[in-house]
Design a protein around this motif. Structure first.
Motif, PDB file in Angstrom:
ATOM      1  N   THR A 163       0.750  -1.151  -0.046  1.00 31.76           N
ATOM      2  CA  THR A 163       0.019   0.001  -0.095  1.00 31.76           C
ATOM      3  C   THR A 163       0.881   1.167  -0.115  1.00 31.76           C
ATOM      4  N   HIS A 164       0.335   2.334  -0.414  1.00 31.68           N
ATOM      5  CA  HIS A 164       0.871   3.709  -0.364  1.00 31.68           C
ATOM      6  C   HIS A 164      -0.134   4.554   0.571  1.00 31.68           C
ATOM      7  N   PRO A 165       0.623   5.721   1.301  1.00 29.06           N
ATOM      8  CA  PRO A 165      -0.338   6.319   1.851  1.00 29.06           C
ATOM      9  C   PRO A 165      -1.219   7.306   0.929  1.00 29.06           C
ATOM     10  N   SER A 166      -0.883   7.536  -0.169  1.00 28.58           N
ATOM     11  CA  SER A 166      -1.578   8.395  -0.916  1.00 28.58           C
ATOM     12  C   SER A 166      -2.002   7.726  -2.335  1.00 28.58           C
TER      13      SER A 166
ATOM     14  N   ALA B 122      -7.011  -5.110  -3.846  1.00 32.45           N
ATOM     15  CA  ALA B 122      -7.860  -5.982  -2.974  1.00 32.45           C
ATOM     16  C   ALA B 122      -9.259  -5.916  -3.458  1.00 32.45           C
ATOM     17  N   ASP B 123     -10.098  -7.316  -3.162  1.00 28.42           N
ATOM     18  CA  ASP B 123     -11.319  -7.278  -3.249  1.00 28.42           C
ATOM     19  C   ASP B 123     -11.621  -7.202  -4.749  1.00 28.42           C
TER      20      ASP B 123
ATOM     21  N   GLY C  25      -5.328   5.413  -2.438  1.00 25.45           N
ATOM     22  CA  GLY C  25      -4.213   5.346  -1.214  1.00 25.45           C
ATOM     23  C   GLY C  25      -4.729   4.372  -0.213  1.00 25.45           C
ATOM     24  N   GLY C  26      -3.969   3.679   0.370  1.00 23.20           N
ATOM     25  CA  GLY C  26      -4.242   2.813   1.470  1.00 23.20           C
ATOM     26  C   GLY C  26      -4.916   1.453   0.995  1.00 23.20           C
TER      27      GLY C  26
ATOM     28  N   THR D  52       6.229   3.211   1.631  1.00 20.22           N
ATOM     29  CA  THR D  52       5.436   2.093   1.018  1.00 20.22           C
ATOM     30  C   THR D  52       5.233   1.012   2.095  1.00 20.22           C
ATOM     31  N   ASP D  53       4.052   0.598   2.285  1.00 23.26           N
ATOM     32  CA  ASP D  53       3.981  -0.436   3.272  1.00 23.26           C
ATOM     33  C   ASP D  53       4.041  -2.048   2.528  1.00 23.26           C
TER      34      ASP D  53
END
Length: 133
Positions: free
Chosen positions: A55-58, A74-75, A91-92, A117-118
């Motif tokens: 994921t990225h914050p934005s 996702a999904d 984001g997220g 980046t997460d």
């Protein structure tokens, strides 16, 4: 003012290669151009290479400039993105992107440089490799 071009010979390995499968190279266009508040990368993926879920914050914009690749959010079902295709990833949102098994690609990735980046999001599927089948 610097006018740049995507040039695979200027691309190097990603800073965290364990977050990718297969051979991936990056050209940091933002750094070359002196931008400090943007992340702008030309990312070259060999056939079958891609990111891990992350994921990225934005928001992130992906512009597929050479070859047809894929995006998975996702999904949602994996979706093929043709050369010239542009995708905005919210984001997220957990997602993956890269090359199909058929061909190498290059996409330009653009986002605000507003946080890391997460690469281990808590809501990423444990069996993420099965999503690419």
């Amino acid at each position: 003012m610097l006018v740049q071009r995507i040039d695979e010979s200027k691309a190097g390995p990603p800073p965290e290669p364990a977050n990718f499968t297969g051979r991936v190279r990056m050209q940091n266009l933002a750094k070359e151009g002196g931008a400090g508040k943007l992340e702008l990368l030309a990312v070259h993926f060999d056939a079958g290479s891609h990111t891990r879920p992350h994921t990225h914050p934005s928001e992130q914009v992906l512009y597929f400039v050479r070859g047809s690749g894929f995006i998975w959010l996702a999904d949602e079902e994996q979706q093929r993105v043709p050369e010239g295709g542009i995708v905005v990833v919210p984001g997220g949102v957990v997602h993956m992107h890269g090359a199909t098994d058929d061909e190498a690609i290059c996409h330009v990735a653009l986002r605000a440089a507003d946080g890391p980046t997460d690469w281990a999001p808590k809501d990423a599927p444990e069996d993420w490799r099965s999503l690419l089948a």
